[in-house]
Scaffold this motif. Structure first.
Motif, PDB file in Angstrom:
ATOM      1  N   LEU A  14      35.328  36.504  22.947  1.00  0.00           N
ATOM      2  CA  LEU A  14      35.958  37.149  24.092  1.00  0.00           C
ATOM      3  C   LEU A  14      34.943  37.395  25.203  1.00  0.00           C
ATOM      4  O   LEU A  14      35.215  37.163  26.385  1.00  0.00           O
ATOM      5  CB  LEU A  14      36.602  38.470  23.676  1.00  0.00           C
ATOM      6  CG  LEU A  14      37.877  38.417  22.827  1.00  0.00           C
ATOM      7  CD1 LEU A  14      38.304  39.821  22.447  1.00  0.00           C
ATOM      8  CD2 LEU A  14      38.999  37.709  23.570  1.00  0.00           C
ATOM      9  N   GLY A  15      33.769  37.898  24.820  1.00  0.00           N
ATOM     10  CA  GLY A  15      32.725  38.164  25.802  1.00  0.00           C
ATOM     11  C   GLY A  15      32.241  36.900  26.493  1.00  0.00           C
ATOM     12  O   GLY A  15      32.070  36.872  27.721  1.00  0.00           O
ATOM     13  N   GLN A  16      32.051  35.854  25.722  1.00  0.00           N
ATOM     14  CA  GLN A  16      31.584  34.582  26.287  1.00  0.00           C
ATOM     15  C   GLN A  16      32.625  34.003  27.245  1.00  0.00           C
ATOM     16  O   GLN A  16      32.284  33.511  28.326  1.00  0.00           O
ATOM     17  CB  GLN A  16      31.292  33.604  25.151  1.00  0.00           C
ATOM     18  CG  GLN A  16      30.076  34.000  24.312  1.00  0.00           C
ATOM     19  CD  GLN A  16      30.007  33.261  22.986  1.00  0.00           C
ATOM     20  OE1 GLN A  16      30.950  32.561  22.593  1.00  0.00           O
ATOM     21  NE2 GLN A  16      28.914  33.438  22.266  1.00  0.00           N
ATOM     22  N   GLN A  17      33.895  34.070  26.850  1.00  0.00           N
ATOM     23  CA  GLN A  17      34.954  33.529  27.693  1.00  0.00           C
ATOM     24  C   GLN A  17      35.100  34.333  28.981  1.00  0.00           C
ATOM     25  O   GLN A  17      35.334  33.758  30.050  1.00  0.00           O
ATOM     26  CB  GLN A  17      36.281  33.521  26.909  1.00  0.00           C
ATOM     27  CG  GLN A  17      36.295  32.508  25.788  1.00  0.00           C
ATOM     28  CD  GLN A  17      37.531  32.573  24.916  1.00  0.00           C
ATOM     29  OE1 GLN A  17      37.818  31.633  24.163  1.00  0.00           O
ATOM     30  NE2 GLN A  17      38.270  33.662  24.987  1.00  0.00           N
ATOM     31  N   THR A  22      33.766  34.456  35.204  1.00  0.00           N
ATOM     32  CA  THR A  22      33.396  35.352  36.311  1.00  0.00           C
ATOM     33  C   THR A  22      33.195  34.603  37.621  1.00  0.00           C
ATOM     34  O   THR A  22      33.604  35.093  38.683  1.00  0.00           O
ATOM     35  CB  THR A  22      32.122  36.153  35.981  1.00  0.00           C
ATOM     36  OG1 THR A  22      31.066  35.251  35.627  1.00  0.00           O
ATOM     37  CG2 THR A  22      32.373  37.133  34.847  1.00  0.00           C
ATOM     38  N   ASN A  23      32.570  33.441  37.573  1.00  0.00           N
ATOM     39  CA  ASN A  23      32.304  32.717  38.820  1.00  0.00           C
ATOM     40  C   ASN A  23      33.593  32.306  39.509  1.00  0.00           C
ATOM     41  O   ASN A  23      33.703  32.364  40.741  1.00  0.00           O
ATOM     42  CB  ASN A  23      31.432  31.487  38.554  1.00  0.00           C
ATOM     43  CG  ASN A  23      29.987  31.848  38.301  1.00  0.00           C
ATOM     44  OD1 ASN A  23      29.537  32.941  38.665  1.00  0.00           O
ATOM     45  ND2 ASN A  23      29.247  30.955  37.655  1.00  0.00           N
ATOM     46  N   GLN A  24      34.600  31.903  38.712  1.00  0.00           N
ATOM     47  CA  GLN A  24      35.845  31.467  39.338  1.00  0.00           C
ATOM     48  C   GLN A  24      36.550  32.625  40.027  1.00  0.00           C
ATOM     49  O   GLN A  24      36.954  32.522  41.186  1.00  0.00           O
ATOM     50  CB  GLN A  24      36.789  30.843  38.312  1.00  0.00           C
ATOM     51  CG  GLN A  24      38.059  30.310  38.978  1.00  0.00           C
ATOM     52  CD  GLN A  24      39.067  29.744  38.009  1.00  0.00           C
ATOM     53  OE1 GLN A  24      39.662  30.481  37.236  1.00  0.00           O
ATOM     54  NE2 GLN A  24      39.254  28.424  38.045  1.00  0.00           N
ATOM     55  N   VAL A  25      36.707  33.751  39.338  1.00  0.00           N
ATOM     56  CA  VAL A  25      37.458  34.847  39.946  1.00  0.00           C
ATOM     57  C   VAL A  25      36.697  35.441  41.126  1.00  0.00           C
ATOM     58  O   VAL A  25      37.296  35.847  42.128  1.00  0.00           O
ATOM     59  CB  VAL A  25      37.814  35.927  38.892  1.00  0.00           C
ATOM     60  CG1 VAL A  25      36.575  36.645  38.374  1.00  0.00           C
ATOM     61  CG2 VAL A  25      38.799  36.931  39.463  1.00  0.00           C
ATOM     62  N   SER A 144      39.253  42.931  42.870  1.00  0.00           N
ATOM     63  CA  SER A 144      37.826  43.146  43.150  1.00  0.00           C
ATOM     64  C   SER A 144      36.952  42.004  42.645  1.00  0.00           C
ATOM     65  O   SER A 144      35.722  42.100  42.680  1.00  0.00           O
ATOM     66  CB  SER A 144      37.360  44.474  42.539  1.00  0.00           C
ATOM     67  OG  SER A 144      37.645  44.529  41.155  1.00  0.00           O
ATOM     68  N   GLY A 145      37.567  40.926  42.149  1.00  0.00           N
ATOM     69  CA  GLY A 145      36.811  39.732  41.774  1.00  0.00           C
ATOM     70  C   GLY A 145      36.146  39.789  40.419  1.00  0.00           C
ATOM     71  O   GLY A 145      35.178  39.071  40.173  1.00  0.00           O
ATOM     72  N   ASN A 146      36.659  40.616  39.505  1.00  0.00           N
ATOM     73  CA  ASN A 146      36.078  40.762  38.171  1.00  0.00           C
ATOM     74  C   ASN A 146      36.965  40.120  37.109  1.00  0.00           C
ATOM     75  O   ASN A 146      38.171  39.957  37.292  1.00  0.00           O
ATOM     76  CB  ASN A 146      35.929  42.246  37.822  1.00  0.00           C
ATOM     77  CG  ASN A 146      34.922  42.949  38.700  1.00  0.00           C
ATOM     78  OD1 ASN A 146      33.726  42.832  38.512  1.00  0.00           O
ATOM     79  ND2 ASN A 146      35.430  43.715  39.679  1.00  0.00           N
ATOM     80  N   THR A 147      36.376  39.814  35.955  1.00  0.00           N
ATOM     81  CA  THR A 147      37.152  39.529  34.763  1.00  0.00           C
ATOM     82  C   THR A 147      37.272  40.823  33.963  1.00  0.00           C
ATOM     83  O   THR A 147      36.471  41.746  34.138  1.00  0.00           O
ATOM     84  CB  THR A 147      36.503  38.446  33.889  1.00  0.00           C
ATOM     85  OG1 THR A 147      35.222  38.900  33.431  1.00  0.00           O
ATOM     86  CG2 THR A 147      36.310  37.161  34.673  1.00  0.00           C
ATOM     87  N   VAL A 148      38.270  40.869  33.064  1.00  0.00           N
ATOM     88  CA  VAL A 148      38.504  42.107  32.345  1.00  0.00           C
ATOM     89  C   VAL A 148      38.847  41.818  30.884  1.00  0.00           C
ATOM     90  O   VAL A 148      39.575  40.869  30.574  1.00  0.00           O
ATOM     91  CB  VAL A 148      39.623  42.940  33.011  1.00  0.00           C
ATOM     92  CG1 VAL A 148      40.964  42.229  32.941  1.00  0.00           C
ATOM     93  CG2 VAL A 148      39.723  44.329  32.414  1.00  0.00           C
ATOM     94  N   ILE A 149      38.285  42.622  29.995  1.00  0.00           N
ATOM     95  CA  ILE A 149      38.629  42.622  28.572  1.00  0.00           C
ATOM     96  C   ILE A 149      39.326  43.947  28.289  1.00  0.00           C
ATOM     97  O   ILE A 149      38.749  45.015  28.516  1.00  0.00           O
ATOM     98  CB  ILE A 149      37.387  42.470  27.674  1.00  0.00           C
ATOM     99  CG1 ILE A 149      36.674  41.145  27.956  1.00  0.00           C
ATOM    100  CG2 ILE A 149      37.779  42.564  26.196  1.00  0.00           C
ATOM    101  CD1 ILE A 149      35.360  40.988  27.200  1.00  0.00           C
ATOM    102  N   LEU A 150      40.558  43.884  27.809  1.00  0.00           N
ATOM    103  CA  LEU A 150      41.374  45.073  27.598  1.00  0.00           C
ATOM    104  C   LEU A 150      41.499  45.365  26.106  1.00  0.00           C
ATOM    105  O   LEU A 150      41.789  44.473  25.303  1.00  0.00           O
ATOM    106  CB  LEU A 150      42.772  44.855  28.184  1.00  0.00           C
ATOM    107  CG  LEU A 150      42.822  44.526  29.675  1.00  0.00           C
ATOM    108  CD1 LEU A 150      44.193  43.967  30.048  1.00  0.00           C
ATOM    109  CD2 LEU A 150      42.509  45.755  30.497  1.00  0.00           C
ATOM    110  N   ARG A 151      41.296  46.622  25.760  1.00  0.00           N
ATOM    111  CA  ARG A 151      41.495  47.038  24.367  1.00  0.00           C
ATOM    112  C   ARG A 151      42.336  48.317  24.394  1.00  0.00           C
ATOM    113  O   ARG A 151      41.832  49.419  24.575  1.00  0.00           O
ATOM    114  CB  ARG A 151      40.151  47.261  23.685  1.00  0.00           C
ATOM    115  CG  ARG A 151      40.212  47.293  22.148  1.00  0.00           C
ATOM    116  CD  ARG A 151      40.764  48.604  21.651  1.00  0.00           C
ATOM    117  NE  ARG A 151      40.620  48.796  20.226  1.00  0.00           N
ATOM    118  CZ  ARG A 151      41.142  49.840  19.568  1.00  0.00           C
ATOM    119  NH1 ARG A 151      41.853  50.752  20.224  1.00  0.00           N
ATOM    120  NH2 ARG A 151      40.963  49.958  18.281  1.00  0.00           N
TER     121      ARG A 151
END
Length: 423
Positions: A14-17, A22-25, A144-151
């Motif tokens: 999950l972290g690697q993905q 990040t660059n795309q978003v 805001s241009g970030n990726t997010v991991i939701l738990r």
């Protein structure tokens, strides 16, 4: 491979993905980011029935184990989904948090220095059984241009699965990496502990939950944490308060949504008005609203057989329920001293017509948000005009209070030279 090893590998992936996306978003234009949010808002309405069906699975499985206020937090309705969609449309209307104007200057060596705003990168969010947070956090991250991991909490897992699947499909349909939004489907405590140590991939971790949970995260995480706080929120009724106004504010702050962090948990009353005002509070909260009142010695003496005696633990407890602690204080200074000893630094309120007392309270109370003559329920990103919020920070670093888009950005210095070397 053991279950522990399998979970570790799953969390690493999950972290690697997330990091890979990040660059795309971060490179998406404002229009592209807004299009994603608009499509999510439309899907929430179009797929209302399916979302509510998933939510009902959670309610059927966990509803009987939760308090009434917590069930209310978990429950989605057509009206709630419409509000979530409206929040997304409001977020679309906000300015680009990554846009300028930027600071720039030329230093003594002739270097041109630009300060630009950039996304944090990978944001991880750990939160309780509130499905609306799933959409709020994802939408703020994208804007805001970030990726997010939701738990999210186990009580909302079916709803969260559906909402994240919906948002990932929208990303795919628009030609973007769906891993911009990811969900941790393992709801064990072990998955939380894994997130706390993914420092190689996660740039910031935002926990939302009980004081004990947040303390656990802050104490054990190696990932940088933006600390959100539990809400042991106080209201102080000064001797000059307007009684009718005060009762309305207290009732709203306690009962409008008791299971949230900006709901009032403690009521302090000036000794000079306690004999007159406390019976009014009992009638309004206890008789009409079925709020359990737990009082100190002085308040119990004023209302024998009507208040439950408070314990020492009560004064530091966030109830998240229809329970309120009541204490009689000497004056505004006594109230300030008591609140600063027991505050979680979230939201604190004074009800007064005395401008000097209000200013003293504003200046000396150590909290992210301080009110005069208004309900603490307004401590909310949407109410503050942020479109939504990813949490309410009680720390004193770059983000404090309701955290909107700006809190999910940082700065970068870009330096332009013409061959300069330092002498």
């Amino acid at each position: 491979m053991t279950d522990t090893q399998a979970l570790h590998e799953q969390m690493l992936k999950l972290g690697q993905q997330a990091q890979a996306a990040t660059n795309q978003v971060a490179s998406l234009t404002l229009n592209q980011r807004n299009q994603i949010l608009t499509n999510i808002a439309q899907a929430l309405i179009k797929q209302t029935d399916d979302i509510l069906a998933a939510n009902q699975l959670d309610l059927d499985q966990y509803g009987s184990t939760l308090s009434g206020p917590m069930v209310k937090r978990l429950t989605l309705t057509k009206a709630v989904l419409a509000e979530m969609a409206d929040s997304l449309h409001s977020l679309v209307q906000l300015a680009d948090p990554l846009a300028g104007p930027y600071e720039n200057w030329t230093n003594q060596a002739g270097l041109k220095i630009n300060v630009v705003t950039v996304p944090l990168g990978v944001v991880a969010m750990i939160y309780e059984a509130r499905p609306n947070v799933t959409v709020d956090a994802a939408s703020l991250a994208i804007k805001s241009g970030n990726t997010v991991i939701l738990r999210g909490g186990k009580e909302a897992i079916h709803t969260n699965r559906y909402l994240v699947q919906l948002m990932r499909q929208i990303l795919s349909d628009l030609g973007y990496n769906p891993d911009i939004i990811q969900l941790v489907t393992d709801t064990s405590h072990a998955s939380v502990d894994e997130l706390l140590h993914l420092r190689s991939y996660i740039d910031v971790l935002i926990p939302r939950g009980s004081a004990a949970f947040i303390d656990h995260v802050v104490t054990n995480a190696t990932v940088p944490v933006i600390e959100t706080g539990a809400g042991n929120t106080h209201i102080f009724v000064d001797e000059s308060a307007d009684f009718d106004q005060a009762l309305n504010i207290i009732e709203n702050a306690k009962t409008q949504k008791p299971a949230v962090c900006n709901a009032a948990e403690k009521l302090l009353i000036h000794q000079n008005i306690a004999a007159e005002f406390l019976p009014l509070v009992i009638d309004r909260l206890q008789t009409q609203d079925q709020v359990e009142l737990r009082g100190d010695v002085a308040s119990c003496a004023l209302a024998p057989n009507q208040l439950t005696a408070a314990t020492a633990a009560d004064w530091d407890t966030e109830y998240n329920d229809l329970i309120m602690g009541v204490k009689i204080v000497d004056d505004v200074q006594d109230a300030i001293k008591w609140i600063n000893q027991h505050t979680t630094h979230h939201s604190e309120t004074i009800l007064t017509e005395n401008a000097d007392h209000a200013q003293l309270f504003m200046r000396e109370i150590d909290a992210a948000v301080v009110y005069q003559n208004a309900s603490s329920r307004f401590t909310d990103g949407f109410q503050f005009g942020f479109g939504a919020e990813i949490g309410i920070s009680t720390q004193k670093l770059h983000a404090r209070g309701p955290m909107g888009l700006k809190a999910l950005t940082t700065i970068k210095y870009e330096i332009f030279g013409q061959g300069q070397i330092r002498p």
